[in-house]
Design a protein around this motif. Structure first.
Motif, PDB file in Angstrom:
ATOM      1  N   UNK A   1      14.993  -3.443   6.731  1.00  0.00           N
ATOM      2  CA  UNK A   1      15.752  -2.330   6.142  1.00  0.00           C
ATOM      3  C   UNK A   1      14.976  -1.727   4.970  1.00  0.00           C
ATOM      4  N   UNK A   2      14.482  -2.576   4.081  1.00  0.00           N
ATOM      5  CA  UNK A   2      13.712  -2.092   2.937  1.00  0.00           C
ATOM      6  C   UNK A   2      12.398  -1.454   3.389  1.00  0.00           C
ATOM      7  N   UNK A   3      11.750  -2.058   4.371  1.00  0.00           N
ATOM      8  CA  UNK A   3      10.483  -1.522   4.864  1.00  0.00           C
ATOM      9  C   UNK A   3      10.679  -0.130   5.454  1.00  0.00           C
ATOM     10  N   UNK A   4      11.715   0.053   6.244  1.00  0.00           N
ATOM     11  CA  UNK A   4      11.984   1.371   6.842  1.00  0.00           C
ATOM     12  C   UNK A   4      12.213   2.434   5.766  1.00  0.00           C
ATOM     13  N   UNK A   5      12.853   2.041   4.687  1.00  0.00           N
ATOM     14  CA  UNK A   5      13.122   2.989   3.600  1.00  0.00           C
ATOM     15  C   UNK A   5      11.852   3.393   2.843  1.00  0.00           C
ATOM     16  N   UNK A   6      10.876   2.491   2.747  1.00  0.00           N
ATOM     17  CA  UNK A   6       9.729   2.707   1.861  1.00  0.00           C
ATOM     18  C   UNK A   6       8.379   2.750   2.563  1.00  0.00           C
ATOM     19  N   UNK A   7       8.374   2.603   3.868  1.00  0.00           N
ATOM     20  CA  UNK A   7       7.125   2.523   4.634  1.00  0.00           C
ATOM     21  C   UNK A   7       6.226   3.747   4.444  1.00  0.00           C
ATOM     22  N   UNK A   8       6.794   4.936   4.484  1.00  0.00           N
ATOM     23  CA  UNK A   8       5.999   6.167   4.352  1.00  0.00           C
ATOM     24  C   UNK A   8       5.347   6.269   2.982  1.00  0.00           C
ATOM     25  N   UNK A   9       6.072   5.866   1.968  1.00  0.00           N
ATOM     26  CA  UNK A   9       5.531   5.931   0.607  1.00  0.00           C
ATOM     27  C   UNK A   9       4.354   4.959   0.453  1.00  0.00           C
ATOM     28  N   UNK A  10       4.507   3.749   0.975  1.00  0.00           N
ATOM     29  CA  UNK A  10       3.426   2.761   0.905  1.00  0.00           C
ATOM     30  C   UNK A  10       2.216   3.269   1.683  1.00  0.00           C
ATOM     31  N   UNK A  11       2.450   3.779   2.897  1.00  0.00           N
ATOM     32  CA  UNK A  11       1.346   4.288   3.722  1.00  0.00           C
ATOM     33  C   UNK A  11       0.664   5.483   3.052  1.00  0.00           C
ATOM     34  N   UNK A  12       1.435   6.341   2.417  1.00  0.00           N
ATOM     35  CA  UNK A  12       0.872   7.491   1.710  1.00  0.00           C
ATOM     36  C   UNK A  12      -0.105   7.062   0.623  1.00  0.00           C
ATOM     37  N   UNK A  13       0.232   6.010  -0.097  1.00  0.00           N
ATOM     38  CA  UNK A  13      -0.672   5.510  -1.138  1.00  0.00           C
ATOM     39  C   UNK A  13      -1.930   4.890  -0.529  1.00  0.00           C
ATOM     40  N   UNK A  14      -1.776   4.223   0.591  1.00  0.00           N
ATOM     41  CA  UNK A  14      -2.948   3.660   1.266  1.00  0.00           C
ATOM     42  C   UNK A  14      -3.868   4.792   1.715  1.00  0.00           C
ATOM     43  N   UNK A  15      -3.293   5.872   2.212  1.00  0.00           N
ATOM     44  CA  UNK A  15      -4.103   7.026   2.627  1.00  0.00           C
ATOM     45  C   UNK A  15      -4.850   7.667   1.456  1.00  0.00           C
ATOM     46  N   UNK A  16      -4.303   7.568   0.261  1.00  0.00           N
ATOM     47  CA  UNK A  16      -5.008   8.085  -0.916  1.00  0.00           C
ATOM     48  C   UNK A  16      -6.303   7.305  -1.159  1.00  0.00           C
ATOM     49  N   UNK A  17      -6.264   6.010  -0.901  1.00  0.00           N
ATOM     50  CA  UNK A  17      -7.445   5.170  -1.072  1.00  0.00           C
ATOM     51  C   UNK A  17      -8.406   5.290   0.100  1.00  0.00           C
ATOM     52  N   UNK A  18      -7.861   5.363   1.299  1.00  0.00           N
ATOM     53  CA  UNK A  18      -8.671   5.346   2.520  1.00  0.00           C
ATOM     54  C   UNK A  18      -8.307   6.544   3.385  1.00  0.00           C
ATOM     55  N   UNK A  19      -8.988   7.667   3.227  1.00  0.00           N
ATOM     56  CA  UNK A  19      -8.621   8.865   3.973  1.00  0.00           C
ATOM     57  C   UNK A  19      -8.832   8.761   5.489  1.00  0.00           C
ATOM     58  N   UNK A  20      -9.550   7.743   5.955  1.00  0.00           N
ATOM     59  CA  UNK A  20      -9.698   7.539   7.394  1.00  0.00           C
ATOM     60  C   UNK A  20      -8.385   6.953   7.920  1.00  0.00           C
ATOM     61  N   UNK A  21      -7.667   7.738   8.710  1.00  0.00           N
ATOM     62  CA  UNK A  21      -6.326   7.352   9.148  1.00  0.00           C
ATOM     63  C   UNK A  21      -6.309   6.052   9.947  1.00  0.00           C
ATOM     64  N   UNK A  22      -7.275   5.847  10.816  1.00  0.00           N
ATOM     65  CA  UNK A  22      -7.307   4.633  11.641  1.00  0.00           C
ATOM     66  C   UNK A  22      -7.459   3.388  10.765  1.00  0.00           C
TER      67      UNK A  22
END
Length: 95
Positions: free
Chosen positions: A18-39
């Motif tokens: 439940x918590x992961x579904x609520x916050x997954x996009x935000x966590x992934x967005x921050x990871x994308x800031x560090x690593x712009x390669x989506x894969x």
């Protein structure tokens, strides 16, 4: 006794999802800031989720779940960058 432990773990799993579904996009967005390669970012996100699940018993209920996940993801991104930096061979153009 095993049934009680199993039920408790199942409740923790449902609560985690439940918590992961609520916050997954935000966590992934921050990871994308560090690593712009989506894969690569998707691989790190999967690893982040696994670490979050393993450490979920340490998570302080009521604290910021997204911030906790972002911190784990940031650490894994830095670890990935350190590994990749070591594996890069630099050739000199001076010959």
């Amino acid at each position: 006794m095993d049934k009680v432990v199993s039920e408790k773990r199942e409740q923790e799993y449902e609560q985690f999802l439940k918590l992961l579904r609520l916050h997954e996009k935000k966590v992934f967005g921050h990871i994308l800031l560090f690593l712009p390669n989506r894969a690569i970012a998707e691989d790190i996100m999967q690893e982040t989720i696994l670490v979050m699940w393993r450490k979920y018993p340490e998570y302080q209920q009521g604290s910021n779940f997204a911030a906790w996940g972002i911190a784990i993801g940031r650490f894994l991104c830095m670890e990935y960058c350190r590994r990749e930096h070591r594996s890069v061979v630099h050739f000199s153009t001076d010959a």
